[in-house]
Design an enzyme around this catalytic site. Sequence first.
Site, mmCIF file in Angstrom:
data_model
loop_
_atom_site.group_PDB
_atom_site.id
_atom_site.type_symbol
_atom_site.label_atom_id
_atom_site.label_comp_id
_atom_site.label_asym_id
_atom_site.label_seq_id
_atom_site.Cartn_x
_atom_site.Cartn_y
_atom_site.Cartn_z
ATOM 1 N N LYS A 3 51.431 -4.339 101.794
ATOM 2 C CA LYS A 3 51.507 -5.277 102.905
ATOM 3 C C LYS A 3 50.189 -6.036 103.058
ATOM 4 C CE LYS A 3 54.032 -3.618 106.227
ATOM 5 N NZ LYS A 3 54.228 -2.579 107.256
ATOM 6 N N ARG A 28 57.012 -9.086 99.899
ATOM 7 C CA ARG A 28 56.904 -8.032 98.903
ATOM 8 C C ARG A 28 58.015 -8.236 97.890
ATOM 9 N NH1 ARG A 28 58.669 -3.538 103.204
ATOM 10 N NH2 ARG A 28 60.825 -4.157 103.422
ATOM 11 N N SER A 63 65.972 15.853 62.317
ATOM 12 C CA SER A 63 66.461 15.373 63.599
ATOM 13 C C SER A 63 66.042 16.402 64.640
ATOM 14 C CB SER A 63 67.984 15.239 63.557
ATOM 15 O OG SER A 63 68.439 14.838 64.834
ATOM 16 N N GLY A 75 60.255 1.762 106.570
ATOM 17 C CA GLY A 75 60.592 2.503 107.775
ATOM 18 C C GLY A 75 60.106 3.938 107.831
ATOM 19 N N TYR A 103 64.769 6.766 64.979
ATOM 20 C CA TYR A 103 65.888 6.477 65.874
ATOM 21 C C TYR A 103 65.988 7.510 66.984
ATOM 22 C CZ TYR A 103 68.501 10.232 63.538
ATOM 23 O OH TYR A 103 68.903 11.442 63.051
ATOM 24 N N MET A 132 56.866 5.045 107.730
ATOM 25 C CA MET A 132 55.658 5.254 108.519
ATOM 26 C C MET A 132 55.724 4.364 109.752
ATOM 27 S SD MET A 132 52.857 5.568 105.551
ATOM 28 C CE MET A 132 53.390 4.082 104.804
ATOM 29 N N ARG A 190 76.646 17.746 61.537
ATOM 30 C CA ARG A 190 75.959 19.040 61.577
ATOM 31 C C ARG A 190 76.944 20.154 61.225
ATOM 32 N NH1 ARG A 190 73.692 21.009 67.251
ATOM 33 N NH2 ARG A 190 75.912 21.206 67.684
ATOM 34 N N CYS A 232 68.247 14.009 68.579
ATOM 35 C CA CYS A 232 69.658 14.010 68.967
ATOM 36 C C CYS A 232 69.913 14.870 70.190
ATOM 37 C CB CYS A 232 70.528 14.448 67.805
ATOM 38 S SG CYS A 232 70.179 16.117 67.250
ATOM 39 N N GLU A 239 64.486 22.455 65.724
ATOM 40 C CA GLU A 239 64.824 22.871 67.091
ATOM 41 C C GLU A 239 64.327 24.259 67.439
ATOM 42 O OE1 GLU A 239 69.062 22.859 67.658
ATOM 43 O OE2 GLU A 239 69.446 23.369 65.570
ATOM 44 N N HIS A 261 68.713 -0.452 107.280
ATOM 45 C CA HIS A 261 68.266 0.726 106.546
ATOM 46 C C HIS A 261 69.287 1.159 105.493
ATOM 47 C CE1 HIS A 261 67.695 5.129 106.067
ATOM 48 N NE2 HIS A 261 66.456 4.708 105.868
ATOM 49 N N ARG A 293 49.777 -1.967 111.722
ATOM 50 C CA ARG A 293 50.874 -1.778 110.764
ATOM 51 C C ARG A 293 50.479 -0.850 109.627
ATOM 52 N NH1 ARG A 293 52.601 -7.774 109.092
ATOM 53 N NH2 ARG A 293 54.582 -6.710 108.734
HETATM 54 P P1 ADP Z 1 57.718 -1.942 108.395
HETATM 55 O O1 ADP Z 1 56.868 -1.606 107.218
HETATM 56 O O2 ADP Z 1 58.435 -0.800 108.947
HETATM 57 O O3 ADP Z 1 58.549 -3.164 108.137
HETATM 58 P P2 ADP Z 1 55.929 -3.685 109.781
HETATM 59 O O4 ADP Z 1 54.487 -3.364 109.866
HETATM 60 O O5 ADP Z 1 56.293 -4.689 108.762
HETATM 61 O O6 ADP Z 1 56.714 -2.335 109.560
HETATM 62 O O7 ADP Z 1 56.349 -4.163 111.218
HETATM 63 C C1 ADP Z 1 57.565 -3.943 111.844
HETATM 64 C C2 ADP Z 1 58.104 -5.235 112.459
HETATM 65 O O8 ADP Z 1 57.179 -5.827 113.341
HETATM 66 C C3 ADP Z 1 58.414 -6.265 111.404
HETATM 67 O O9 ADP Z 1 59.602 -6.892 111.726
HETATM 68 C C4 ADP Z 1 57.273 -7.227 111.518
HETATM 69 O O10 ADP Z 1 57.640 -8.528 111.148
HETATM 70 C C5 ADP Z 1 56.914 -7.157 112.983
HETATM 71 N N1 ADP Z 1 55.508 -7.460 113.164
HETATM 72 C C6 ADP Z 1 54.475 -6.778 112.628
HETATM 73 N N2 ADP Z 1 53.303 -7.348 112.954
HETATM 74 C C7 ADP Z 1 53.601 -8.423 113.725
HETATM 75 C C8 ADP Z 1 52.803 -9.430 114.351
HETATM 76 N N3 ADP Z 1 51.478 -9.435 114.240
HETATM 77 N N4 ADP Z 1 53.431 -10.381 115.037
HETATM 78 C C9 ADP Z 1 54.780 -10.367 115.151
HETATM 79 N N5 ADP Z 1 55.578 -9.453 114.602
HETATM 80 C C10 ADP Z 1 55.003 -8.489 113.880
HETATM 81 MG MG MG Z 2 57.861 -4.836 107.376
HETATM 82 MG MG MG Z 3 70.724 23.152 68.909
#
Ligand code: ADP
Ligand code: MG
Ligand code: MG
Length: 992
Positions: A31, A351, A801, A110, A888, A112, A655, A868, A782, A473, A101
Amino acid sequence: MASSKSARRVYSFGGGKAEGNKDMKELLGGKGAGLAEMSNIGIPVPPGFTITTDVCTEFYRRGKQLPKDLGPEIRAALAKVEGIAGKKFGDPENPLLVSVRSGARVSMPGMMDTVLNLGLDDRTVHGLARRGGNERFAWDSYRRFVAMFGDVVLGLKPEHKEDRDPFELILEAKKHQLGVKLDSDLPVAALLELVGEFKAEILRRTGLSFPDDPMEQLLMAIDAVFRSWENDRAIAYRKLNGIPGDWGTAVTVQSMVFGNMGEDSGTGVAFTRNPATGENEFYGEFLVNAQGEDVVAGIRTPQKIVEIASRFPEIAGQLERVRHRLERHNRDMQDIEFTIERGTLYVLQTRTGKRTGLAAVRIAVDMASEKLITADEALLRVEPMALNQLLRPVFDAAQWRQAVKDGKYLAKGLPAGPGAATGRIVFFAGDAEEWRKRGETVVLVRHETSPEDIRGMNAASGFLTAFGGMTSHAALVARQMGKVAVVGCDALTFDYKARTMRVETPQGPKVLKEGDWISVDGSTGEVVAGEVKTTPSEVMQVLIEKTRKPEDAPIYQQYAKLLGWADKVRRLQVRANADQPDQAEVAVAFGAQGIGLCRTEHMFFGAGKIEPMREMIVAENEAERRAALAKLLPLQRADFAGLFRAMGSRPVTIRTIDPPLHEFLPQDEPGIQEVSRATGKDVARIRARIHDLHESNPMLGHRGCRLGVTYPEITEMQARAIFEAAVDVRQEGVDVHAEVMIPLVGTKKEIDDQAKVVHDTAARVFGERGQKVSYSVGTMIEVPRGALAAAEIAQTAEFFSFGTNDLTQTTFGLSRDDVGTVLSSYLEKDIYAVDPFVSIDRDGVGALMRIAVAGGRFTRPRMKMGICGEHGGDPSSVEFCNEIGLDYVSASPYRLPIARLAAAQAVLRQGQLAAQAARRKVEGVVGHLEHGVRTLERRVEKGVRRLEQRVESGVKQIAKALSPRRKATRRVRTAAKRPSRTAARRREKRAR
Ligand code: ADP
Ligand code: MG
Ligand code: MG
């Protein structure tokens, strides 16, 4: 200097520049690195800074404490943010709010924690209200912040599914009390009360009063995000995905932008291409007047991204440009988060987007055609295992139509994970795990899924959710795990207590309960009740069923293009493990260049074959045995002829018999009676023979070449069947190449013994038939002794083999059939990094393989070698086989696409490594040269200086010598001396 650089702990970004960039994922997390890079290339990103993953490591080393001297660095970085944002952190007039963040090297969606709206307190909330011109928004942000801070930082987030979030309960009570339905209907006064009640709840539950100092809030939040690296969800996720625990997370602190400032604001998530199908379209969702997590968490069902154009035409254009820019710049499909604050667009994350195997293939092939990446890069973009998804069945169209006709159609949701899943309904992730253990096929059906469900999701063959979009999710996990999923199916409502769900079908409501069958089509989003038969995928229909033409099959075409590129790149050949002509045909369709292993014993189980086989085994002397073998000969010959025909001029490795003989005998009474009837021997004698054959350790017993050594007539019969079939098929005009392989050889004399039988039989058959065919005799490596004595064995064996299943068992001294419990606790404790029966153990088994390759090629420099075992279809093992120079790999037919791609990737990676090594070498040489030049320069300088000094002192001397005063004195002195000398001489003369 290097030391001060690595000691740097905070990297700023914003205002069109950044201290980090996209190549710093290890330090800044995905990030942080992405935000820095976007700042650098002029994408609008709210300013902020990232605290490195090194600090996380330090945090844990210090027993979960932030380094003391981090504070000043944070304050300095915060000042920069304040400068760019034109707001001040903690300023009651114009407060800067930030998000805190999490972000690891690879995304762990989701898993952390993140805290939003930080910096609010009883004073700054008024500033926010005044500046935003919106009191409601300010108090709404404040109550959200207090709840989030309470949950994440102060640990009030419920740990168990049954427990409710305390703040949600208070919120619900408030809404109930005021008789409102939606959060957004709450009046400002109620929001204000909520803030107070939330804080009181925190005090009641934790004994802590809510921190009013924004700086204290910030440090506490940073601490909490670092801690979240070690929460249960994150640990489980890392285990499942093989992410090392010592990577740590970075923390990004970023100026908040607000998507919840009104109808001209909003927030969304989008993929630059469709992550389920790979289609080149902007794909995503957004919500008007909402903040960050609302889209994913799903308080309201979001709108499709294309609808942005009608609402915010200008923003839609900007977003489209951002989409192209980010994709071109990162040269891959991106997953982005954005927020619109009062008509201004901000990008909050980019990402590399997770995608299904189907989408991975399409995106790689398309991007190569668009010249965005090269064909080689396209090959490296597809996880070989993902090709499985292209072979996965789809629902049988006729059965599906019938189900719909029968009124079983239930509903339609979003197609988030392609494929067909049919199974029994479970409503809880824990149940999915349990039912799966009992051997049931289950579909996990829920309102929504959350990160703590991942284990159960792994156990289910598909998911169906009522809620959330393509970025929810469930959808994310489906793409990652390659599961079938339909999400956002809003016709479902649940009664979890009663373990039932109600579906609003087109024909009216229906109730389904736990354990009922359901069928979910992850490619169309449709759901029907009951079990529906599945049918082969498009690729299978073209290649195997031949029910579809390639030109009508776009997915097949992408598959074929990618594998065509792979075939050009790879060095390893691929062969198939196949025992029957029909399997051989499938293998050829999947690209087999030969058969690497035909297990003849499988043939003995066919109809009409097991009886003479048993007769042969219970025989008590050679004559009886030969009589039984004579019955087997024509049967085997027909099998081999079929195989040779199917493979044409491709080599076929056969074999000789391998498993212990007792495996062919019946163990139960009726079976024994049967054998007695067929052979005319009485039951007691049969039983005695079975008893004789019993071994306490059959895996290490009378099997492999040991059978052929003790009963040479078995090898002789098999060799005869092979060569007669070869001659027959040769006479049909097929250029047959037979390779006879002797199993379990550990000494040269074993292969000598068996090779002689084979060669003698070949000579006899060729003589009888007046026709020769090309053939060779080789051995399986083997057992460890075979590997160690490879140079000697290769004097007789013409090819090797590697039978890596047995080689793994015998190297570890671990029976694969009995390893279950050992393996799971060994993997759990990380004693084995991976299951050695899945991926070759490079350090042990692999070391033996290297010895065998070296030994074999010492004796026969061009000796053909392959593998094999099951490992032949495992990408990491294929890479190893490429590295040690095998010719192979042989795998089961369905794994050949994987092996082909993996073999190409191995070459490309090796190339990359070689290039890296060469670059390092060149750099090393250049370094040496530079050092040499510098030393020379220094020496020359020294020499020149010395010379100069000498010249100088010489000049000085000369100058001294020539100086007029000196001249004069000297002249005087000489003059003074000379006469005296002359006088003395004169005196001498006179004296003579
Ligand atoms: P995750 O890795 O769980 O997606 P994020 O750190 O990306 O967590 O943040 C969770 C949500 O909060 C995301 O939708 C992100 O866009 C929003 N968010 C994070 N930082 C900001 C910010 N500075 N301003 C507005 N929205 C934010
Ligand atoms: Mg995010
Ligand atoms: Mg064998």
